[in-house]
Write a protein that holds these residues in place. Structure first.
Motif, PDB file in Angstrom:
ATOM      1  N   LEU A 325       0.841  -1.205   0.000  1.00 19.99           N
ATOM      2  CA  LEU A 325       0.000   0.000   0.000  1.00 19.99           C
ATOM      3  C   LEU A 325       0.879   1.259   0.000  1.00 19.99           C
ATOM      4  O   LEU A 325       0.632   2.201  -0.770  1.00 19.99           O
ATOM      5  CB  LEU A 325      -0.921  -0.008   1.230  1.00 19.99           C
ATOM      6  N   ALA A 326       1.902   1.257   0.853  1.00 20.42           N
ATOM      7  CA  ALA A 326       2.790   2.432   0.918  1.00 20.42           C
ATOM      8  C   ALA A 326       3.435   2.670  -0.443  1.00 20.42           C
ATOM      9  O   ALA A 326       3.552   3.808  -0.918  1.00 20.42           O
ATOM     10  CB  ALA A 326       3.859   2.215   1.990  1.00 20.42           C
ATOM     11  N   TRP A 327       3.830   1.588  -1.085  1.00 16.76           N
ATOM     12  CA  TRP A 327       4.466   1.695  -2.393  1.00 16.76           C
ATOM     13  C   TRP A 327       3.453   2.207  -3.429  1.00 16.76           C
ATOM     14  O   TRP A 327       3.747   3.103  -4.219  1.00 16.76           O
ATOM     15  CB  TRP A 327       5.012   0.316  -2.794  1.00 16.76           C
ATOM     16  N   ALA A 328       2.234   1.646  -3.381  1.00 17.30           N
ATOM     17  CA  ALA A 328       1.208   2.033  -4.362  1.00 17.30           C
ATOM     18  C   ALA A 328       0.847   3.512  -4.224  1.00 17.30           C
ATOM     19  O   ALA A 328       0.548   4.182  -5.216  1.00 17.30           O
ATOM     20  CB  ALA A 328      -0.043   1.169  -4.174  1.00 17.30           C
ATOM     21  N   ARG A 331       3.323   5.353  -6.398  1.00 19.57           N
ATOM     22  CA  ARG A 331       3.541   4.947  -7.794  1.00 19.57           C
ATOM     23  C   ARG A 331       2.521   5.581  -8.738  1.00 19.57           C
ATOM     24  O   ARG A 331       1.318   5.521  -8.491  1.00 19.57           O
ATOM     25  CB  ARG A 331       3.448   3.403  -7.883  1.00 19.57           C
ATOM     26  N   ARG A 332       3.008   6.145  -9.838  1.00 16.75           N
ATOM     27  CA  ARG A 332       2.118   6.751 -10.835  1.00 16.75           C
ATOM     28  C   ARG A 332       2.287   6.015 -12.158  1.00 16.75           C
ATOM     29  O   ARG A 332       3.388   5.941 -12.691  1.00 16.75           O
ATOM     30  CB  ARG A 332       2.464   8.226 -11.039  1.00 16.75           C
ATOM     31  N   ASN A 344      -1.446  17.822 -13.443  1.00 15.64           N
ATOM     32  CA  ASN A 344      -0.095  18.389 -13.310  1.00 15.64           C
ATOM     33  C   ASN A 344       0.994  17.329 -13.286  1.00 15.64           C
ATOM     34  O   ASN A 344       2.181  17.648 -13.282  1.00 15.64           O
ATOM     35  CB  ASN A 344       0.009  19.228 -12.036  1.00 15.64           C
ATOM     36  N   GLU A 345       0.568  16.062 -13.194  1.00 11.75           N
ATOM     37  CA  GLU A 345       1.546  14.964 -13.161  1.00 11.75           C
ATOM     38  C   GLU A 345       1.510  14.236 -14.495  1.00 11.75           C
ATOM     39  O   GLU A 345       0.507  14.289 -15.209  1.00 11.75           O
ATOM     40  CB  GLU A 345       1.205  13.973 -12.040  1.00 11.75           C
ATOM     41  N   ARG A 346       2.573  13.493 -14.792  1.00 11.48           N
ATOM     42  CA  ARG A 346       2.610  12.767 -16.070  1.00 11.48           C
ATOM     43  C   ARG A 346       1.711  11.541 -16.053  1.00 11.48           C
ATOM     44  O   ARG A 346       1.366  10.982 -17.098  1.00 11.48           O
ATOM     45  CB  ARG A 346       4.047  12.367 -16.401  1.00 11.48           C
ATOM     46  N   ALA A 347       1.349  11.076 -14.866  1.00  9.58           N
ATOM     47  CA  ALA A 347       0.437   9.926 -14.751  1.00  9.58           C
ATOM     48  C   ALA A 347      -0.285  10.021 -13.415  1.00  9.58           C
ATOM     49  O   ALA A 347       0.164  10.725 -12.502  1.00  9.58           O
ATOM     50  CB  ALA A 347       1.232   8.620 -14.822  1.00  9.58           C
ATOM     51  N   ASP A 348      -1.414   9.313 -13.314  1.00  5.47           N
ATOM     52  CA  ASP A 348      -2.147   9.269 -12.033  1.00  5.47           C
ATOM     53  C   ASP A 348      -1.537   8.203 -11.130  1.00  5.47           C
ATOM     54  O   ASP A 348      -0.810   7.307 -11.592  1.00  5.47           O
ATOM     55  CB  ASP A 348      -3.624   8.927 -12.288  1.00  5.47           C
TER      56      ASP A 348
END
Ligand SMILES: Cc1cc2nc3c(=O)[nH]c(=O)nc-3n(C[C@H](O)[C@H](O)[C@H](O)COP(=O)(O)OP(=O)(O)OC[C@H]3O[C@@H](n4cnc5c(N)ncnc54)[C@H](O)[C@@H]3O)c2cc1C
Length: 601
Positions: A325-328, A331-332, A344-348
Motif C-alpha cells: 500500500l505504501a508503495w502504491a 507509484r504513478r 499536473n503529473e505525467r500519470a495518475d
C-alpha cells in the motif's frame, strides 16, 4: 525500507468492542487484567518487534545461519536481539508467574504476540513459540521433578524447545516412525533414531535445547497408537551421574547427551531458522505423559502451534499489505479511465485503477477478517480451561473445529496475499530491495509444516465435523443462528445477514452431503475436503465480518468504523461469492480425479 505498524487499534476494537475479552479473562481468573494493561502490553510488544526484530529480518534472510562441524552459528545480531527479548520478559507472556512468566491470558501469546512477532521476523519468532509449546506440554503432563528443572528456563527463553516428530521416511504418516526408546531401571529411557526437518534443532542462541521426541518403546503397538513422548535435553543436568531426577540442580553442566546435528537444510525462505537433521544415540530421555499417549499429547502442543502457524499467515500478509500500500501510494502509472486525476503529473497514482484496489482490498479485508476470527479463537483457548464445565465443553468443541481452519485457511490466504502484494508492486515486488518477496518466500512453509493444509482439511472433514456425534458443529450453530435471528429485522444489517444466512444453510447442506456420500465412498469426502475447509473458513469470516459491521454501525461517521463497514461490504460482495464455486466443486465429488487414468497424469 520495510515499514510495519502493528495493528493495535484493530485488536483493541476486537477485544474490547466485538468480543468482550476483558470480562471473560477476568472471569477466568485473570483478575488484574484490564483493557489498559492489554493496550500497554500490545504497545510494548509492538515496539520491541518493530525496533529490535524487524531491522534484522532482511539480514537474517541474506546472511542466514552457518552449519560447521555439527554446530549451527546464528548471526550475532539475532543472538543480541534474542537476548534483549529475554531481558524484556517477552518470551514468556503466557507462562505461569511461578516459572517467571507474565501469566497473561493465552489469547495474547497465541494471537497478538504471534502476529506482531511473525510479521517483524518470522525466523526469530518460531524459536520462542516452540519453547512455549514445550513448556505447556511439560507443565501440563510432565513429572514435578522435570517441571522443576526445565520449566523456568523454558519460560524465560534461556533454554529453547523443539518438536521432533518427522523422520526421513515418516512425515504425514507418523505411525511408521522407527525412533526407539529403551526403558532403564532408573526410570529413564535411552532414545535412538534420526529426526529430520527439526526447527531450531541445533543453534547457539541458548545454553540448552530441550527436545520433545516421539518414539516407540519395545513391543509397542504398530501405528500411532504405539507412540510415546519423551523429553530429551541436548545437555544433561549437572548431577545426572550422581543420582536420578530428584538430584537435578539448576546448574547446567556440558554433559553431552548423545544428541547431534548432522546437517541443516538449504531452503526457499526462513533462512535464519535452522531446519536440522537430528541424531539421537542412546540419549537419556524422560517420558512425558503415559505410555502410548504420545500422539495425543503432541497434538495438544500442535493445536496451539497450528493456531500460531495460522497467525504466521496473517502476520506476513499484513506486513506485505502495508508495504504494498505504501508503495502504491507513491507509484504513478496510466490515467483514471473516467478521466485524469492529476493533470499536473505525467500519470495518475495507481490507486485510481480498480484492479489495483481489488488486490489491496482483498489483502486488507482478508487480513482483518482472519484477525477477528483469530482473536475469537485465542479467547476460546483460554475458555477451554474454564472451571465451568459447559463453557469448557463449548470452547473445546469450537477449538476442535477452528484449529484446522485457522491453520489451513489463514496460511492459504497468507501465501495468496503475499503473492498479490508482490503483484501490486509490479517488478519492484519481485526485487529484494523492497522486502515483499522475502515475506512471500518466508510464509510459504506455513502451508506445509504442522501438518500440510491438505491434512488439516481431512482432519476437519473426516474427524472434527462428526466427532462427538456432531456436537462440535452444533456448538457453532447456536451462536451463528442466534446472531442471524437477532439481526434479521435490522435493515442496515440485511446486506450482511442475508448472505451469511444463505452460506450457513449451504454449509449444513454440504456437511450432510459429505457425511452421507463419505460413508459410501471415502474418496468422495477426501476429494472435497480442501474446498470444504475453505468454504467453512469463508463462513466463519462472514460471521466475523457481520459481527464487526454490527458494532461499526453504532458509530457511523467515525473513519475507523466507516472503514469497517466498507470492508464488510467488500467481503460479502467480492470474496464471499467464491463459496458458490467451492460448493460446486465439492458436489462434483471424487470422479474427476479418481477416474482420471493414472498413466496419463
Ligand atoms: C522448514 C521446515 C521446518 C519443519 N519443522 C519441523 C519440526 O520442527 N519438527 C518436525 O517434526 N517436523 C518439521 N517439519 C516437517 C513437516 O512437518 C513435514 O514436512 C510435513 O508434516 C509434511 O511431511 P512430508 O514433508 O514428509 O510430506 P509427505 O507426508 O510425504 O506428504 C507429501 C504430500 O502428500 C500429501 N499426503 C500425505 N499423506 C496423505 C494422506 N494420508 N492423505 C492425503 N494427502 C496426503 C501431503 O499433504 C503432501 O501434499 C518441517 C519441515 C520444513 C520444510
Amino acid at each position: 525500507m520495510v515499514e510495519y505498524n502493528a495493528p493495535i487499534r484493530d485488536y483493541e476494537f476486537l477485544y474490547n468492542e466485538v468480543l468482550d475479552a476483558i470480562p471473560t479473562a477476568q472471569r477466568l481468573g485473570f483478575v488484574d487484567f484490564d483493557a489498559e494493561f492489554l493496550s500497554m502490553l500490545m504497545e510494548g510488544w509492538a515496539e520491541h518487534t518493530t525496533e529490535v526484530w524487524l531491522p534484522i529480518n532482511q539480514l537474517g534472510d541474506i546472511e542466514g545461519l552457518k552449519f560447521e562441524d555439527g554446530t549451527i552459528k546464528m548471526p550475532q545480531e539475532f543472538k543480541d536481539a534474542y537476548r534483549e527479548g529475554i531481558e524484556g520478559g517477552w518470551m514468556s507472556t503466557s507462562c505461569k508467574p511461578e516459572h517467571g512468566g507474565m501469566g497473561v491470558p493465552v489469547f495474547f501469546q497465541s494471537v497478538t504476540w504471534a502476529e506482531f512477532g511473525t510479521a517483524a521476523n518470522m525466523a526469530m519468532s518460531v524459536l520462542p513459540a516452540l519453547s512455549v509449546g514445550v513448556y505447556e506440554v511439560l507443565t501440563e503432563h510432565g513429572d514435578q521433578e522435570l517441571i522443576d528443572y526445565f520449566a523456568t528456563n523454558l519460560a524465560s527463553g534461556e533454554w529453547s524447545g523443539t518438536m521432533c516428530l518427522t523422520e526421513p521416511h515418516a512425515g504425514t504418516d507418523l505411525g511408521i516412525i522407527t525412533t526407539k526408546a529403551e526403558p532403564q531401571e532408573d526410570g529413564t529411557y535411552r532414545v535412538s533414531g534420526t529426526k529430520t526437518f527439526i526447527t531450531y534443532g541445533e543453534h547457539d542462541m541458548t545454553d540448552n535445547i530441550v527436545h520433545l521426541v516421539l518414539a516407540k518403546t519395545p513391543g509397542a503397538p504398530e501405528s500411532t497408537k504405539g507412540i510415546t513422548l519423551f523429553l530429551v535435553p541436548k545437555f544433561l543436568p549437572a548431577e545426572w551421574e550422581s543420582g536420578g531426577v530428584e538430584a537435578l540442580s539448576q546448574e547446567l553442566m556440558a554433559t553431552h547427551n548423545g544428541v547431534t546435528c548432522s546437517g541443516s537444510e538449504e531452503k526457499m525462505g526462513l533462512h535464519a531458522s535452522p531446519t536440522c537433521v537430528m541424531n539421537f544415540d542412546e540419549s537419556i530421555g524422560w517420558r512425558v505423559g503415559e505410555l502410548h499417549e504420545g500422539m495425543s499429547l503432541m497434538f495438544q502442543m500442535m493445536n496451539r502451534e497450528r493456531v500460531a502457524t495460522g497467525m504466521m499467515g496473517i502476520g506476513l500478509a499484513e506486513i506485505a499489505y502495508q508495504n504494498a500500500l505504501a508503495w502504491a501510494r507513491e507509484r504513478r502509472q496510466g490515467r483514471d479511465l473516467k478521466g485524469m486525476q492529476d493533470p499536473n503529473e505525467r500519470a495518475d497514482n495507481i490507486l485510481v485503477h480498480p484492479d489495483v484496489r481489488r488486490m489491496l482490498l482483498e489483502a486488507k479485508v482478508n487480513n482483518e477478517g482472519c484477525r477477528a476470527l483469530a482473536a475469537w479463537t485465542g479467547l476460546l483457548l483460554d475458555q477451554m480451561s474454564s472451571e465451568d464445565p459447559e463453557e469448557a465443553e463449548y470452547a473445546n468443541a469450537l477449538i476442535s473445529l477452528f484449529t484446522p481452519i485457522v491453520k489451513a485457511h489463514f496460511t492459504d490466504l497468507g501465501c495468496e496475499t503475499a503473492s498479490t502484494c508482490m503483484q501490486v508492486m509490479g517488478g519492484a515486488g519481485y526485487c529484494s530491495e523492497f522486502g515483499v518477496e522475502q515475506f512471500y518466500r518466508d510464509v510459504r512453509i506455513s502451508r506445509i509444516w504442522e501438518g500440510t493444509n491438505g491434512i488439516q482439511a481431512l482432519d476437519l472433514t473426516g474427524r472434527k465435523i462428526t466427532q462427538n456425534m456432531g456436537k462440535n458443529l452444533r456448538h457453532l450453530m447456536w451462536p451463528l443462528t442466534e446472531f442471524i435471528e437477532e439481526n434479521r429485522d435490522i435493515p442496515e444489517m440485511s446486506e450482511f445477514n442475508k448472505p451469511l444466512h444463505q452460506g450457513v444453510r449451504g454449509l449444513q447442506h454440504l456437511t450432510l452431503l459429505l457425511i452421507a456420500e463419505g460413508q459410501a465412498n471415502p474418496h468422495f469426502l477426501a476429494a472435497g475436503a480442501t474446498d470444504y475447509c475453505r468454504y467453512f473458513g469463508n463462513i466463519l469470516l462472514a460471521y466475523m465480518w457481520a459481527r464487526m459491521a454490527r458494532v461499526a454501525l453504532e458509530s457511523v461517521g467515525d473513519p475507523f468504523y466507516d472503514a469497517k463497514i466498507a470492508s464488510a461490504r467488500f467481503f460479502f460482495k467480492r470474496i464471499f461469492p467464491e463459496t458458490v464455486g467451492l460448493a460446486a466443486k465439492i458436489q462434483a465429488g471424487h470422479k474427476p480425479m479418481m477416474e482420471y487414468p493414472e498413466a496419463m497424469m
